[in-house]
Design a protein around this motif. Structure first.
Motif, mmCIF file in Angstrom:
data_model
loop_
_atom_site.group_PDB
_atom_site.id
_atom_site.type_symbol
_atom_site.label_atom_id
_atom_site.label_comp_id
_atom_site.label_asym_id
_atom_site.label_seq_id
_atom_site.Cartn_x
_atom_site.Cartn_y
_atom_site.Cartn_z
ATOM 1 N N TYR A 8 0.819 -1.194 0.000
ATOM 2 C CA TYR A 8 0.000 0.000 0.000
ATOM 3 C C TYR A 8 0.857 1.249 0.000
ATOM 4 C CZ TYR A 8 -4.442 -2.349 0.645
ATOM 5 O OH TYR A 8 -5.560 -3.100 0.476
ATOM 6 N N LEU A 9 1.940 1.236 0.739
ATOM 7 C CA LEU A 9 2.772 2.423 0.854
ATOM 8 C C LEU A 9 3.462 2.749 -0.464
ATOM 9 C CD1 LEU A 9 4.320 1.791 4.377
ATOM 10 C CD2 LEU A 9 2.584 3.464 3.752
ATOM 11 N N THR A 10 3.963 1.748 -1.192
ATOM 12 C CA THR A 10 4.666 2.007 -2.448
ATOM 13 C C THR A 10 3.698 2.486 -3.510
ATOM 14 O OG1 THR A 10 4.409 -0.299 -3.044
ATOM 15 C CG2 THR A 10 6.462 0.321 -1.973
ATOM 16 N N MET A 44 -9.741 9.294 -5.404
ATOM 17 C CA MET A 44 -8.844 8.149 -5.274
ATOM 18 C C MET A 44 -7.661 8.464 -4.383
ATOM 19 S SD MET A 44 -8.846 6.629 -9.147
ATOM 20 C CE MET A 44 -7.654 5.386 -8.705
ATOM 21 N N ILE A 45 -7.133 9.691 -4.568
ATOM 22 C CA ILE A 45 -6.000 10.106 -3.730
ATOM 23 C C ILE A 45 -6.400 10.125 -2.262
ATOM 24 C CG2 ILE A 45 -4.496 12.067 -3.164
ATOM 25 C CD1 ILE A 45 -4.571 12.776 -6.155
ATOM 26 N N GLN A 46 -7.582 10.687 -1.987
ATOM 27 C CA GLN A 46 -8.055 10.764 -0.612
ATOM 28 C C GLN A 46 -8.239 9.373 -0.007
ATOM 29 O OE1 GLN A 46 -8.133 13.346 1.181
ATOM 30 N NE2 GLN A 46 -9.047 12.469 3.020
ATOM 31 N N LEU A 86 -6.296 7.748 3.173
ATOM 32 C CA LEU A 86 -6.989 7.161 4.302
ATOM 33 C C LEU A 86 -6.549 5.714 4.520
ATOM 34 C CD1 LEU A 86 -10.612 8.524 3.725
ATOM 35 C CD2 LEU A 86 -8.971 9.264 5.467
ATOM 36 N N LYS A 87 -6.352 4.999 3.419
ATOM 37 C CA LYS A 87 -5.920 3.609 3.518
ATOM 38 C C LYS A 87 -4.523 3.506 4.113
ATOM 39 C CE LYS A 87 -6.825 -0.701 2.917
ATOM 40 N NZ LYS A 87 -7.925 -1.340 3.643
ATOM 41 N N ILE A 88 -3.665 4.435 3.698
ATOM 42 C CA ILE A 88 -2.307 4.459 4.241
ATOM 43 C C ILE A 88 -2.343 4.676 5.749
ATOM 44 C CG2 ILE A 88 -0.164 5.811 4.301
ATOM 45 C CD1 ILE A 88 -0.576 6.266 1.278
ATOM 46 N N GLN A 143 -2.038 2.640 11.283
ATOM 47 C CA GLN A 143 -2.661 2.428 12.585
ATOM 48 C C GLN A 143 -2.749 0.946 12.924
ATOM 49 O OE1 GLN A 143 -6.423 4.414 12.600
ATOM 50 N NE2 GLN A 143 -5.539 6.453 12.320
ATOM 51 N N SER A 144 -3.088 0.137 11.890
ATOM 52 C CA SER A 144 -3.179 -1.308 12.099
ATOM 53 C C SER A 144 -1.829 -1.893 12.504
ATOM 54 C CB SER A 144 -3.692 -1.990 10.831
ATOM 55 O OG SER A 144 -3.738 -3.377 11.006
#
Length: 292
Positions: A6-8, A74-76, A80-82, A87-88
């Motif tokens: 997800y980060l990349t 999509m960016i937002q 949020l997913k990042i 947090q997870s």
């Protein structure tokens, strides 16, 4: 590993001019995305488009592009997913740290306990075993006392005779597959095997094969019972010539002999029948006779 993927993927949403996440993104006619401010400033400075895009493609003319609302969404979502993944990961790390700490505490406690009290553990086990043995011994004594009292009561009932009035007693038949019980004349023939019937001085009912109940009338009467009695009550009215049998728990009449002629003393009559290889080993328990 999922967090790294997800980060990349965030790189897909970086402006190749300012190297930051798009702000007010726009698309060029070739399909590349930039911050609107970044691309406008570079056009004003007359930079060539192939210096700004990774593929260094050449374009003719100037295009300010158009705002991509979907791209912003999509960016937002990606941002949020990042944050969610971060947090997870943090929560997982906190949980792992807590479990490790708890595990260390338990291990330490067990180790200290083992080092401190191996002989105490053995003594505790022995004490518990002794307690169990004492409780069992006390319980056995109570049972033996109860058995003694029941045998005494049974003996008293068997020795009791009646020649007038009314009397009643109860017999527990739970666990039995065969039994006889009722009342009998004092003058019955005890030397020969005779059929149980009023003519021979017996007023009784009996069980055979675990579920066949009959009254020893002449001829014997097959009894149809809704349930198997666990305790049978026997009531005799000497003057009325009545002998009745009851299912005590169900408070239901099993059978009555009427118009009886007793002519002398009556005694309670019982027979536990054969052991039948242990199937009929339960004991008949007789309650004291109550006289009216």
């Amino acid at each position: 590993m999922a967090a790294a993927n997800y980060l990349t993927s965030e790189d897909q949403f970086l402006c190749s001019i300012c190297l930051d996440v798009f702000t007010d993104p726009v698309s060029t006619s070739c399909g590349h995305n930039f911050c609107k401010t970044c691309i406008t400033e570079h056009w004003d400075r007359k930079h060539k488009i192939h210096e700004l895009v990774p593929l260094k493609e050449e374009y003719e003319g100037r295009s300010a592009g158009k705002t991509q609302a979907e791209t912003q969404q999509m960016i937002q979502k990606k941002r949020l997913k990042i944050e969610e993944i971060k947090q997870s990961v943090d929560l997982s790390k906190e949980e792992a740290d807590r479990e490790v700490a708890e595990g260390v505490q338990v291990f330490t406690a067990l180790k200290e306990s083992a080092e401190r009290g191996q002989a105490n553990l053995i003594n505790t086990i022995k004490e518990k075993q002794k307690t169990i043995e004492n409780q069992a011994e006390d319980f056995i004594k109570e049972l033996e006392q109860e058995i003694s009292e029941l045998e005494k009561r049974s003996s008293e009932v068997e020795q009791q005779s009646f020649s007038s009035g009314r009397f009643y007693f109860e017999v527990q038949v739970k666990g039995k597959t065969e039994w006889d019980l009722g009342v009998a004349r004092e003058s019955i023939n005890r030397k020969e095997e005779i059929p149980l019937s009023p003519e021979e001085g017996y007023w009784s009912i009996w069980l055979r094969d675990g579920n066949e109940y009959r009254a020893s009338d002449d001829p014997p009467v097959l009894l149809s019972l809704k349930s198997q009695p666990q305790k049978v009550g026997v009531f005799v009215d000497y003057e009325e010539g009545l002998v009745s049998f009851y299912d005590v728990d169900a408070a239901a009449l099993i059978y009555s002999f009427t118009g009886c002629s007793f002519n002398g003393k009556l005694y309670p009559y019982f027979s536990p029948c054969d052991n039948d290889g242990g199937k009929n080993s339960a004991t008949l328990i007789i309650s004291p006779v109550r006289v009216n």
